[in-house]
Motif scaffolding. Structure first.
Motif, PDB file in Angstrom:
ATOM      1  N   LEU A 245       0.820  -1.201   0.000  1.00  0.00           N
ATOM      2  CA  LEU A 245       0.000   0.000   0.000  1.00  0.00           C
ATOM      3  C   LEU A 245       0.858   1.255   0.000  1.00  0.00           C
ATOM      4  O   LEU A 245       0.526   2.253  -0.660  1.00  0.00           O
ATOM      5  N   ALA A 246       1.970   1.213   0.723  1.00  0.00           N
ATOM      6  CA  ALA A 246       2.866   2.372   0.735  1.00  0.00           C
ATOM      7  C   ALA A 246       3.455   2.610  -0.662  1.00  0.00           C
ATOM      8  O   ALA A 246       3.530   3.759  -1.125  1.00  0.00           O
ATOM      9  N   ALA A 247       3.862   1.500  -1.313  1.00  0.00           N
ATOM     10  CA  ALA A 247       4.380   1.628  -2.675  1.00  0.00           C
ATOM     11  C   ALA A 247       3.299   2.146  -3.622  1.00  0.00           C
ATOM     12  O   ALA A 247       3.575   2.940  -4.535  1.00  0.00           O
ATOM     13  N   THR A 248       2.071   1.689  -3.376  1.00  0.00           N
ATOM     14  CA  THR A 248       0.945   2.174  -4.188  1.00  0.00           C
ATOM     15  C   THR A 248       0.768   3.674  -4.025  1.00  0.00           C
ATOM     16  O   THR A 248       0.603   4.409  -5.010  1.00  0.00           O
ATOM     17  N   ASP A 249       0.818   4.139  -2.780  1.00  0.00           N
ATOM     18  CA  ASP A 249       0.669   5.572  -2.538  1.00  0.00           C
ATOM     19  C   ASP A 249       1.773   6.358  -3.233  1.00  0.00           C
ATOM     20  O   ASP A 249       1.525   7.417  -3.828  1.00  0.00           O
ATOM     21  N   ASP A 250       2.997   5.839  -3.179  1.00  0.00           N
ATOM     22  CA  ASP A 250       4.107   6.537  -3.845  1.00  0.00           C
ATOM     23  C   ASP A 250       3.861   6.641  -5.347  1.00  0.00           C
ATOM     24  O   ASP A 250       4.069   7.702  -5.953  1.00  0.00           O
ATOM     25  N   GLU A 251       3.430   5.530  -5.945  1.00  0.00           N
ATOM     26  CA  GLU A 251       3.192   5.520  -7.396  1.00  0.00           C
ATOM     27  C   GLU A 251       2.053   6.472  -7.766  1.00  0.00           C
ATOM     28  O   GLU A 251       2.137   7.222  -8.745  1.00  0.00           O
ATOM     29  N   LEU A 265      -1.603   7.805 -15.347  1.00  0.00           N
ATOM     30  CA  LEU A 265      -2.195   7.286 -14.109  1.00  0.00           C
ATOM     31  C   LEU A 265      -2.751   5.891 -14.333  1.00  0.00           C
ATOM     32  O   LEU A 265      -2.587   4.997 -13.498  1.00  0.00           O
ATOM     33  N   ALA A 266      -3.417   5.674 -15.464  1.00  0.00           N
ATOM     34  CA  ALA A 266      -3.966   4.350 -15.776  1.00  0.00           C
ATOM     35  C   ALA A 266      -2.847   3.317 -15.887  1.00  0.00           C
ATOM     36  O   ALA A 266      -2.993   2.180 -15.417  1.00  0.00           O
ATOM     37  N   ALA A 267      -1.725   3.695 -16.489  1.00  0.00           N
ATOM     38  CA  ALA A 267      -0.601   2.765 -16.643  1.00  0.00           C
ATOM     39  C   ALA A 267      -0.025   2.379 -15.283  1.00  0.00           C
ATOM     40  O   ALA A 267       0.301   1.207 -15.044  1.00  0.00           O
ATOM     41  N   ARG A 268       0.090   3.342 -14.377  1.00  0.00           N
ATOM     42  CA  ARG A 268       0.638   3.040 -13.047  1.00  0.00           C
ATOM     43  C   ARG A 268      -0.305   2.138 -12.250  1.00  0.00           C
ATOM     44  O   ARG A 268       0.142   1.215 -11.570  1.00  0.00           O
ATOM     45  N   ILE A 269      -1.609   2.413 -12.325  1.00  0.00           N
ATOM     46  CA  ILE A 269      -2.564   1.565 -11.605  1.00  0.00           C
ATOM     47  C   ILE A 269      -2.541   0.147 -12.171  1.00  0.00           C
ATOM     48  O   ILE A 269      -2.609  -0.839 -11.423  1.00  0.00           O
ATOM     49  N   SER A 270      -2.435   0.036 -13.493  1.00  0.00           N
ATOM     50  CA  SER A 270      -2.361  -1.286 -14.124  1.00  0.00           C
ATOM     51  C   SER A 270      -1.136  -2.043 -13.643  1.00  0.00           C
ATOM     52  O   SER A 270      -1.191  -3.258 -13.378  1.00  0.00           O
ATOM     53  N   LEU A 357      -9.502   7.531  -5.220  1.00  0.00           N
ATOM     54  CA  LEU A 357      -9.326   8.813  -4.544  1.00  0.00           C
ATOM     55  C   LEU A 357      -8.382   9.718  -5.328  1.00  0.00           C
ATOM     56  O   LEU A 357      -8.647  10.911  -5.534  1.00  0.00           O
ATOM     57  N   VAL A 358      -7.259   9.152  -5.781  1.00  0.00           N
ATOM     58  CA  VAL A 358      -6.299   9.939  -6.570  1.00  0.00           C
ATOM     59  C   VAL A 358      -6.923  10.358  -7.892  1.00  0.00           C
ATOM     60  O   VAL A 358      -6.744  11.495  -8.354  1.00  0.00           O
ATOM     61  N   LEU A 359      -7.674   9.435  -8.536  1.00  0.00           N
ATOM     62  CA  LEU A 359      -8.339   9.781  -9.789  1.00  0.00           C
ATOM     63  C   LEU A 359      -9.314  10.937  -9.571  1.00  0.00           C
ATOM     64  O   LEU A 359      -9.374  11.871 -10.385  1.00  0.00           O
ATOM     65  N   GLY A 360     -10.094  10.882  -8.474  1.00  0.00           N
ATOM     66  CA  GLY A 360     -11.022  11.968  -8.195  1.00  0.00           C
ATOM     67  C   GLY A 360     -10.320  13.297  -8.005  1.00  0.00           C
ATOM     68  O   GLY A 360     -10.765  14.335  -8.505  1.00  0.00           O
ATOM     69  N   THR A 361      -9.179  13.262  -7.284  1.00  0.00           N
ATOM     70  CA  THR A 361      -8.389  14.488  -7.098  1.00  0.00           C
ATOM     71  C   THR A 361      -7.876  15.008  -8.431  1.00  0.00           C
ATOM     72  O   THR A 361      -7.924  16.210  -8.722  1.00  0.00           O
ATOM     73  N   PHE A 362      -7.388  14.090  -9.274  1.00  0.00           N
ATOM     74  CA  PHE A 362      -6.863  14.467 -10.583  1.00  0.00           C
ATOM     75  C   PHE A 362      -7.972  15.086 -11.447  1.00  0.00           C
ATOM     76  O   PHE A 362      -7.779  16.134 -12.080  1.00  0.00           O
ATOM     77  N   ILE A 363      -9.139  14.420 -11.490  1.00  0.00           N
ATOM     78  CA  ILE A 363     -10.246  14.920 -12.321  1.00  0.00           C
ATOM     79  C   ILE A 363     -10.717  16.271 -11.808  1.00  0.00           C
ATOM     80  O   ILE A 363     -10.985  17.190 -12.596  1.00  0.00           O
ATOM     81  N   SER A 364     -10.821  16.406 -10.463  1.00  0.00           N
ATOM     82  CA  SER A 364     -11.265  17.677  -9.899  1.00  0.00           C
ATOM     83  C   SER A 364     -10.324  18.797 -10.284  1.00  0.00           C
ATOM     84  O   SER A 364     -10.744  19.887 -10.688  1.00  0.00           O
ATOM     85  N   HIS A 365      -9.004  18.526 -10.183  1.00  0.00           N
ATOM     86  CA  HIS A 365      -8.022  19.543 -10.565  1.00  0.00           C
ATOM     87  C   HIS A 365      -8.073  19.816 -12.064  1.00  0.00           C
ATOM     88  O   HIS A 365      -8.031  20.967 -12.508  1.00  0.00           O
ATOM     89  N   SER A 366      -8.194  18.739 -12.859  1.00  0.00           N
ATOM     90  CA  SER A 366      -8.248  18.910 -14.319  1.00  0.00           C
ATOM     91  C   SER A 366      -9.486  19.682 -14.730  1.00  0.00           C
ATOM     92  O   SER A 366      -9.434  20.519 -15.641  1.00  0.00           O
TER      93      SER A 366
END
Length: 623
Positions: A245-251, A265-270, A357-366
């Motif tokens: 999970l920590a590595a996930t948060d870093d990515e 972002l999609a590539a990193r989640i994949s 959560l990160v996707l939502g933050t990204f979309i909100s900022h975008s």
């Protein structure tokens, strides 16, 4: 036989307005009377079934709504609000029992006016509320003040009287075998509650009890999970999970702070999940993860469910593929979602939550950035259309050059008009192919754009080809090629005149310029020239001056008369006046323009110039 079949069909339709009048068409004998009674029974059963379906749907929606809430106060508010709406009463409220004090206390209300009523604490066994809070089933009274079978308390009776309450109905809320409180409804007029109302209150009371029980169990489970995680912190499996999970948060945060965008972002989640992950952005109609066909449909359908449960939702497609979707929710709004195929383990679900959560933050900022860029484009267009008196500044020219508009290079400006939905579809289609490198902005519900000649040619071909019918009446009026930023204002003015003219010409296509409008277009393109103004003044000057001075509509009459082939009757019909009125106006026109104004070449000249005068005036023909 046909009459009976029609009446039976109407009887099965509770909304039919012709049913009762149709019964009068049956014979007046005994058989006819029996048929009437049978059909009335069928109609009543159909109406009752429809009411039951609507009530069941309302109860189902209520269950879904309260199951999505995670705080007791929100649950209670949702229950009383929906109860009052479904049952159709003046007020609804919930009381919770205090076994130690042997009383029940009102904790949430909807529709209650007085604070004294909200503060009621009712001892068990007194009043309606005190009896419901310890009863086996629902209790009602048609008029509280006249209910002699109840144990009344003076201060409670005073509060009820000030509130104006008459009829009361309540049902107990049970968890296991214990009654934890009551759900109550009340009206400020005396009456008996219907069976449907009693059923609805009892069902809603059961839903309320289940929701409160679930909240209590969730709190206990959350506490237990916290304790278990603390106890097993040193175990190897827990350490591995935390490391992942920590590595996930870093990515994920690296993707958020980089310029990779949604594809990155999609590539990193994949990579983290070891399987393809697709991302869906609901703030635009373009799928960021290139989710196609059934998977896109499934993702959109599952996002609301995931939002309500705040958890990944699984579904199986028709081809047998299992998909899992986690909604991206920011401040209660679902902005998008993460979609993966196949079953997910608990660790993967935790990663999906973080990714969402990160996707939502990204979309909100975008989305905020997108709106900011849209605002900047609109401001740039406004400056180019109406430059300051001292001329355009260098930074304005630099900003325009970023969109391919610069002095010395051919470009065009255009105005796109149409229904709002069609215009939105068209603009989003442009964004798919041209991105945000097209200068565009909305003014007065129209899309204004500027593009280099090559890009404009692509847009014109895109809109003008046969398949463009799907844009639902979208029309683009454009200028001629321009070579200087200072010409943009005049270019848009010409496009505006062309667009106005195209509305009056059914043969005009989806893409119009002054050249495609024939003779009218020549005048429009040179509207500000001395030749055009001189032609208008020389031929129509007396008529224009007379209308302006006297507030008359002789120009309209002359144009309509020529449009209608110099037919007085049709002209009168179009103008909605008497034919004698048309004759009188024509005599006045003749006195101003001469007796030959509507004959030969002069008639043609006047006809064209009247149309041009109307289009330059910018108003639609009054007739």
């Amino acid at each position: 036989m046909h009459l009976l079949a029609g009446l039976l069909q109407q009887a099965l339709d509770p909304a039919s307005s012709d049913f009762l009048s149709g019964l009068d068409l049956l014979p007046a004998d005994g058989q006819g009377q029996r048929l009437r009674e049978s059909l009335r029974s069928v109609h009543a059963l159909a109406s009752n079934a429809r009411g039951q379906r609507m009530l069941t749907l309302a109860l189902s929606e209520t269950a879904a709504a309260i199951s999505s809430l995670r705080e007791g106060g929100n649950v209670l508010r949702e229950i009383v609000t929906r109860t009052r709406a479904i049952v159709g009463t003046d007020m609804a409220y919930i009381s919770l029992n205090d076994p130690e004090k042997r009383e029940t206390r009102i904790t949430e209300t909807d529709g209650v006016w007085t604070q004294a009523y909200r503060d009621i604490r009712m001892p068990f066994g007194t009043g309606v509320l005190g009896n419901v809070a310890r009863a086996d089933g629902p209790i009602q009274v048609s008029d509280y003040s006249q209910a002699v079978s109840l144990a009344h308390l003076e201060h409670i009776d005073d509060a009820v009287a000030k509130e104006g309450v008459k009829a009361l109905l309540g049902a107990p809320m049970r968890i296991g075998g214990d009654i934890i409180g009551a759900l109550m409804v009340a009206d400020r007029w005396a009456h008996e509650f219907s069976e449907e109302q009693i059923f609805a209150v009892e069902a809603l009371a059961n839903q309320a009890a289940v929701a409160l029980d679930n909240l209590e169990r969730l709190a206990e489970l959350t506490e237990s999970m916290g304790s278990l995680e603390t106890a097993n912190r040193d175990k190897e499996s827990s350490i591995a999970r935390l490391k992942r999970l920590a590595a996930t948060d870093d990515e994920l945060f690296a993707a958020l702070s980089s310029s990779e965008g949604l594809p990155g972002l999609a590539a990193r989640i994949s990579q983290i999940l070891g399987r393809p992950a697709r991302l869906l952005d609901l703030t635009v109609r373009i799928d960021a993860g290139d989710v196609g066909g059934e998977k896109l449909h499934a993702a959109r359908a599952l996002i609301p469910a995931s939002r309500h449960t705040n958890a990944p939702v699984t579904a199986t497609l028709e081809d047998g593929t299992t998909v899992v979707v986690m909604a991206s929710v920011i401040e209660g709004d679902a902005l998008g979602g993460v979609l993966v195929e196949g079953e997910t383990a608990a660790d993967d679900e935790a990663i999906l939550r973080r990714a969402a959560l990160v996707l939502g933050t990204f979309i909100s900022h975008s989305d905020a950035s997108r709106h900011n860029r849209q605002r900047q484009r609109v401001e740039l267009l406004a400056t180019l259309i109406s430059p300051p008196a001292e001329g355009l500044r260098q930074h304005t020219a630099t900003s325009a050059a970023a969109y391919g508009l610069e002095d010395g290079s051919p470009f065009r400006v255009a105005i796109v008009d149409g229904a709002l939905r069609s215009l939105t579809d068209f603009e989003e289609a442009l964004e798919v192919d041209l991105g945000e490198q097209l200068l565009r902005g909305h003014f007065d519900d129209r899309l204004y754009l500027g593009a280099p000649e090559q890009v404009f040619a692509w847009i014109a071909d895109f809109l003008g080809k046969p398949g463009a019918r799907r844009w639902g009446g979208v029309r683009m009026a454009h200028s001629e090629p321009l070579a200087a930023l200072s010409e943009i204002g005049a270019g848009f003015a010409l496009a505006e005149r062309v667009l106005t003219a195209a509305r009056s010409l059914p043969q005009a296509g989806n893409v119009v310029g002054w050249q495609s409008l024939g003779t009218i277009g020549i005048f429009l393109a040179n509207a500000d020239s001395q030749v055009t103004q001189s032609a208008l003044r020389g031929s129509l000057g007396p008529l224009l001056d007379y209308d302006r001075s006297n507030g008359t509509q002789l120009c309209d009459t002359a144009l309509c008369y020529l449009d209608e082939g110099r037919n007085i009757a049709r002209t009168a019909q179009e103008l909605v006046v008497h034919p004698n009125t048309v004759r009188q106006r024509l005599e006045r026109i003749e006195s101003l323009l001469g007796p030959e104004w509507n004959n030969g070449r002069r008639a043609l000249d006047h006809h064209v110039l009247l149309v041009v005068a109307r289009l330059l005036d910018g108003s639609p023909a009054k007739h």
